[in-house]
Design a protein around this motif. Structure first.
Motif, short mmCIF file in Angstrom:
data_model
loop_
_atom_site.label_atom_id
_atom_site.label_comp_id
_atom_site.label_asym_id
_atom_site.label_seq_id
_atom_site.Cartn_x
_atom_site.Cartn_y
_atom_site.Cartn_z
N LEU A 126 22.76 78.69 53.88
CA LEU A 126 22.66 77.78 52.74
C LEU A 126 21.66 76.68 53.08
N PRO A 127 20.44 76.78 52.60
CA PRO A 127 19.45 75.75 52.91
C PRO A 127 19.78 74.43 52.23
N ALA A 128 19.46 73.34 52.87
CA ALA A 128 19.66 72.03 52.28
C ALA A 128 18.65 71.81 51.15
N PRO A 129 18.96 70.93 50.20
CA PRO A 129 17.98 70.64 49.14
C PRO A 129 16.62 70.19 49.66
N SER A 130 16.62 69.47 50.79
CA SER A 130 15.34 69.06 51.36
C SER A 130 14.52 70.27 51.80
N ASP A 131 15.18 71.30 52.37
CA ASP A 131 14.47 72.52 52.75
C ASP A 131 13.96 73.27 51.52
N VAL A 132 14.78 73.30 50.48
CA VAL A 132 14.37 73.97 49.24
C VAL A 132 13.17 73.26 48.63
N LYS A 157 5.49 73.93 49.34
CA LYS A 157 4.61 74.82 50.09
C LYS A 157 4.11 75.98 49.23
N TRP A 158 5.01 76.53 48.42
CA TRP A 158 4.67 77.71 47.62
C TRP A 158 4.58 77.37 46.13
N TRP A 159 4.09 76.18 45.82
CA TRP A 159 4.10 75.73 44.43
C TRP A 159 3.25 76.60 43.51
N LYS A 160 2.13 77.11 44.02
CA LYS A 160 1.26 77.92 43.16
C LYS A 160 1.92 79.24 42.78
N PRO A 161 2.45 80.03 43.74
CA PRO A 161 3.17 81.25 43.31
C PRO A 161 4.38 80.94 42.45
N LEU A 192 12.99 79.54 49.79
CA LEU A 192 12.15 79.92 48.67
C LEU A 192 12.98 80.65 47.60
N VAL A 193 13.96 81.42 48.03
CA VAL A 193 14.86 82.08 47.07
C VAL A 193 15.59 81.02 46.24
#
Length: 277
Positions: free
Chosen positions: A52-58, A64-68, A234-235
Motif C-alpha cells: 500500500l503506497p503512501a499518498p506521497s509515493d502516489v 513522474k509519469w504525468w504525460k502518460p 503508478l497503479v
C-alpha cells in the motif's frame, strides 16, 4: 417583540449561512482527512510501498509519469463519454417505451434483466473479435454497463404517473403522446438524473475493463503495464485519476440536475433558506 423576532430571523440566517459553508467545504475536508490518515497509517505501521503506497509515493509517481497519465486518462475519458452518450440516448428512448407500454414492458424487461446479469468482462473478448483492439470495445462496454440503470429509472418515472391523472387528461382530450411528453417525461426527470449519476461512474468501469483486457491505450492499459512492472504507486495514481474524473462528471450531472429539476429538491433547498435574502 419586533426586536426579538428580528434577532431570531438574523440567528436563523446566520445558521443557514454556516450550514451552507460547511456543506461546501465538507467533501474537501473528508478527502483531505482520508489522505492524511492514509499517509499516517502507512508510516505508523510501516506498510510496504508494494502493499500500500503512501499518498506521497502516489503523488511522486503521478508527477513522474504525468504525460502518460494525461494521455491515457484523456483516452479513457473520451471513450467513456462516447459510451455514456450512447447509453443516455438509447436508455431514454427505451425507458420511455417500457414505461408507457405494458406490452413492451412484458416483452423486453426479462431480456434486459438477463443481459444485465451477464458479466461485462465476459463480453469484452467477443467485442475484440468483432471490432478488434482499439477504442470501440471500450465504448461499447461503457455503453452496456451504463445502459440498464437509465432504462430502469426512466421507465419507473413514467410508469408512476397516477392512473387517475391519466384518466383526467384523456377525458380532456389529451393523446397518449401528449401525456408522455407533458406529464410522463417531467415526472421521470428526477429518476433520469439519478440514473445519470450512477451510470457515469459505472461507465468508467466498463471502459477500464475493456482497456485492461485489450490493452491499446487508456488508464486500464497504463495500470496493467504498471502492474507488470510492480509499480504499485503508478497503479494507485491511475485509480485516483479515474476517481477524480468520475467525481467531475458526477458534479456536472448534479449541476445540470439542479438547473433543470430544482423543483424536485425544493424540500432540501428549504432547509437552507435564508430569511431576508
Amino acid at each position: 417583540m419586533a426586536s426579538k423576532a428580528q434577532s431570531r430571523i438574523e440567528a436563523l440566517a446566520a445558521s443557514a449561512r454556516r450550514r451552507r459553508r460547511l456543506q461546501a467545504w465538507l467533501p474537501w475536508l473528508v478527502i483531505a482527512g482520508t489522505f492524511i490518515l492514509w499517509e499516517l497509517a502507512t508510516d505508523l505501521f510501516g506498510i510496504s510501498t508494494f502493499i500500500l503506497p503512501a499518498p506521497s509515493d502516489v503523488f511522486a509517481a503521478a508527477v513522474k509519469w504525468w504525460k502518460p497519465l494525461l494521455d491515457d486518462s484523456l483516452h479513457t475519458l473520451i471513450s467513456t463519454l462516447a459510451g455514456f452518450g450512447l447509453a443516455v440516448v438509447a436508455g431514454l428512448l427505451l425507458g420511455v417505451a417500457i414505461g408507457s407500454s405494458t406490452l413492451v414492458y412484458k416483452g423486453l424487461y426479462p431480456l434486459l434483466i438477463a443481459f444485465n446479469s451477464i458479466p461485462k468482462v465476459a463480453v469484452v473478448p467477443v467485442l475484440i473479435i468483432w471490432f478488434g483492439i482499439g477504442v470501440w470495445p471500450a465504448i461499447i462496454t461503457a455503453f452496456l454497463i451504463s445502459f440498464f440503470p437509465i432504462v430502469v429509472n426512466v421507465a419507473t418515472g413514467i410508469a408512476t404517473v397516477e392512473p387517475e391523472l391519466r384518466d383526467v387528461l384523456r377525458a380532456l382530450g389529451a393523446k397518449p403522446s401528449d401525456i408522455i411528453r407533458k406529464v410522463g417525461l417531467p415526472r421521470a426527470m428526477p429518476y433520469f438524473f439519478a440514473s445519470l449519476k450512477i451510470a457515469i461512474t459505472v461507465a468508467f468501469v466498463g471502459s477500464i475493463i475493456a482497456e485492461s483486457v485489450a490493452p491499446n491505450a487508456g488508464i486500464g492499459r497504463l495500470m496493467m503495464v504498471a502492474s507488470s512492472r510492480f509499480d504499485v504507486p503508478l497503479v494507485f495514481a491511475g485509480l485516483i485519476v479515474t476517481g477524480m474524473m468520475g467525481i467531475m462528471l458526477y458534479w456536472i450531472a448534479e449541476f445540470i440536475e439542479r438547473r433543470t429539476t430544482g423543483w424536485a429538491t425544493r424540500g432540501q433547498d428549504a432547509q437552507n433558506f435564508t430569511p431576508g435574502g
